[in-house]
Structures are given as structure tokens and as C-alpha cells.
Design an enzyme around this catalytic site. Structure first.
Site, PDB file in Angstrom:
ATOM      1  N   HIS B  80       5.678  38.951 -58.408  1.00  8.02           N
ATOM      2  CA  HIS B  80       3.682  39.180 -57.479  1.00  8.02           C
ATOM      3  C   HIS B  80       3.585  38.571 -59.163  1.00  8.02           C
ATOM      4  O   HIS B  80       3.752  38.516 -60.034  1.00  8.02           O
ATOM      5  CB  HIS B  80       3.494  39.840 -56.690  1.00  8.02           C
ATOM      6  CG  HIS B  80       3.368  41.224 -57.193  1.00  8.02           C
ATOM      7  ND1 HIS B  80       3.859  42.316 -57.512  1.00  8.02           N
ATOM      8  CD2 HIS B  80       2.212  41.449 -58.314  1.00  8.02           C
ATOM      9  CE1 HIS B  80       3.527  43.338 -58.592  1.00  8.02           C
ATOM     10  NE2 HIS B  80       2.475  43.020 -58.955  1.00  8.02           N
ATOM     11  N   GLU B 129      -1.895  40.719 -55.342  1.00  8.61           N
ATOM     12  CA  GLU B 129      -1.938  40.995 -55.533  1.00  8.61           C
ATOM     13  C   GLU B 129      -3.319  40.997 -55.795  1.00  8.61           C
ATOM     14  O   GLU B 129      -3.819  40.730 -56.517  1.00  8.61           O
ATOM     15  CB  GLU B 129      -1.192  42.513 -56.487  1.00  8.61           C
ATOM     16  CG  GLU B 129      -2.045  43.384 -55.857  1.00  8.61           C
ATOM     17  CD  GLU B 129      -1.366  44.537 -56.887  1.00  8.61           C
ATOM     18  OE1 GLU B 129      -0.565  44.543 -58.264  1.00  8.61           O
ATOM     19  OE2 GLU B 129      -1.627  45.871 -57.476  1.00  8.61           O
TER      20      GLU B 129
END
Lengths: 139, 139
Positions: B80, B129
Site C-alpha cells: 500500500h 492508506e
């Protein structure tokens, strides 16, 4: 050896579509002009964050290495991570001496300085680009 | 909306093995102490670059979401990208209002401030995120 995290490379089937995600969803405001890198078979676009950049990468033609990536991940996805190094030839020699698989010779990258890529199998599954820090860059 | 690229999350079957890559091959010198995040089913370790961080992520048990990732990519790989935002609740509401799929409610992340994750299908194939910038952080 490694310096700044210069950028995260993100493959996309459409730079225009990906720009929309970063601009409209995430609110990015500094979006550079896309340009072609024919020697690498890609079209790229840099998006600035205050401390680093996202590099959007779209394949230029079917011979592009990014074309193969998008066959596996049609939506796009994280393609590589780029770290700055002070001297690309020293970095390439050092990586090779330590047994890493360096892909080809240094060549001019998207920021106009020489880069190398290191094979994911040497780097915990991550395609790593090393990029010589631009001279006079005061980032 | 998005601020700093706080870190790139890299999944690995072994934090110790991944540390060796960053320390011995890439010459990273600032390697933080690994710690468990049981609520997220992961053990993490931050490695600093001058401007950002790499977050190594190892699964804690077979229920870990990273366990499934490693089944697909046994060597590990880019998992991520984390961007800072000034207010996580405002960011979550904004993303949802714009049609992005936010995964769950804000929860405390690895840096002690609330985070959300946004589904890759909304983000060009990239798991994103968003992390509330720590108060008093002078990065």
C-alpha cells in the site's frame, strides 16, 4: 547509500484516468505535464506530494514492459519504488557486487539523471529503481 | 487534501529478511524497532529515508490480511501507499461522498494516529492508506 524516496511508480492503463483519481478523489494539486519516454516504452506523469512524488506510468505500445504488467493487473497498481543515490555507477557496481540482479546498464530516467532497476527477486519482491540525485537539487 | 507521502507499505514473509535487504543491499541506516499491531494482524518495522519511510509488514497469524497477500506473492511486494491528511474523519467522509470504497471505520494505525484504507478498485489498483498527520509533527 540510499537517499530520498524520490517517487512511487504506479502503472495505469490511462494516465488521464489516474490523474482524475489523484486530483478529484485525493485532492492532489501539483500535477506535472505528462511526457513520453520512448526509450523506456512509457508515458509518465509526476504528481507532487510535499515530500515526494507519484509517477504515473502508461505503456507506449505493446512492447512496453508496463503492457505486460497491465495484462496481469488491468486496473493498474504499484509498479516500483525509486530511491535516490549519489552516484549511479557506484550504486550499480555495489549492488552487483553484493549479488543483486541489476537490470541493464544505467540509462537516463524520467528526471534526466541516470537510473538503474534492480530485479524484484533481489529486493523482497519489489522492483527498485535507483536514480542519481539531480545535481543542484535542493529537495 | 493529501499531504506527505508518509510511507510505502511492503509486505514480507520475514521482517528480519527484509531488513537485511534494505540494510545490507541498499545501505539504509535508520531502522526502527519492529513491533506488533495485533488489531491489524501485522508486525511492522519502519525504515527511514531522509524524506519518508518504508513500512515492512509481516503477517501475525493466518487470519492476517497480509497472509492472503503473501499467498499470491510469496516473496513479498508493494502492499500500500500511505498519504497524510489533516483530519481522518473529514477525509473518510469526503472519500465516501465521492464514491470511493472506504474499508471500515478509522482506527489507530502504526504511527498512533487514526487511519483508513481505501479499496484498490477506487484507486487505480492501489491500496491507499490515509493517515491523520501526528499533531506537533514537524516533518
Amino acid at each position: 547509500m540510499i537517499g530520498r524516496l524520490n517517487h512511487v511508480g504506479i502503472a495505469t492503463p490511462s494516465i488521464e484516468g489516474a490523474i482524475a483519481v489523484y486530483r478529484d478523489l485525493l485532492g492532489a494539486t501539483v500535477i506535472r505535464e505528462p511526457f513520453d519516454l520512448p526509450a523506456q516504452g512509457v508515458r509518465v506523469c509526476f504528481i507532487d506530494t510535499p515530500n515526494s512524488q507519484i509517477e504515473l506510468i502508461e505503456p507506449l505500445g505493446e512492447a512496453s514492459p508496463v503492457h505486460a504488467f497491465l495484462k496481469k493487473f488491468p486496473q493498474g497498481g504499484q509498479h516500483h519504488v525509486c530511491f535516490e543515490v549519489p552516484d549511479i555507477h557506484a550504486a550499480a557496481a555495489d549492488m552487483a557486487a553484493k549479488g543483486a540482479t541489476v537490470l541493464g546498464q544505467p540509462r537516463i530516467g524520467a528526471h534526466g539523471t541516470p537510473v538503474i532497476f534492480v530485479h524484484p527477486k533481489s529486493m523482497g519482491g519489489v522492483l527498485v529503481e535507483l536514480m542519481e540525485t539531480p545535481k543542484g537539487d535542493h529537495h
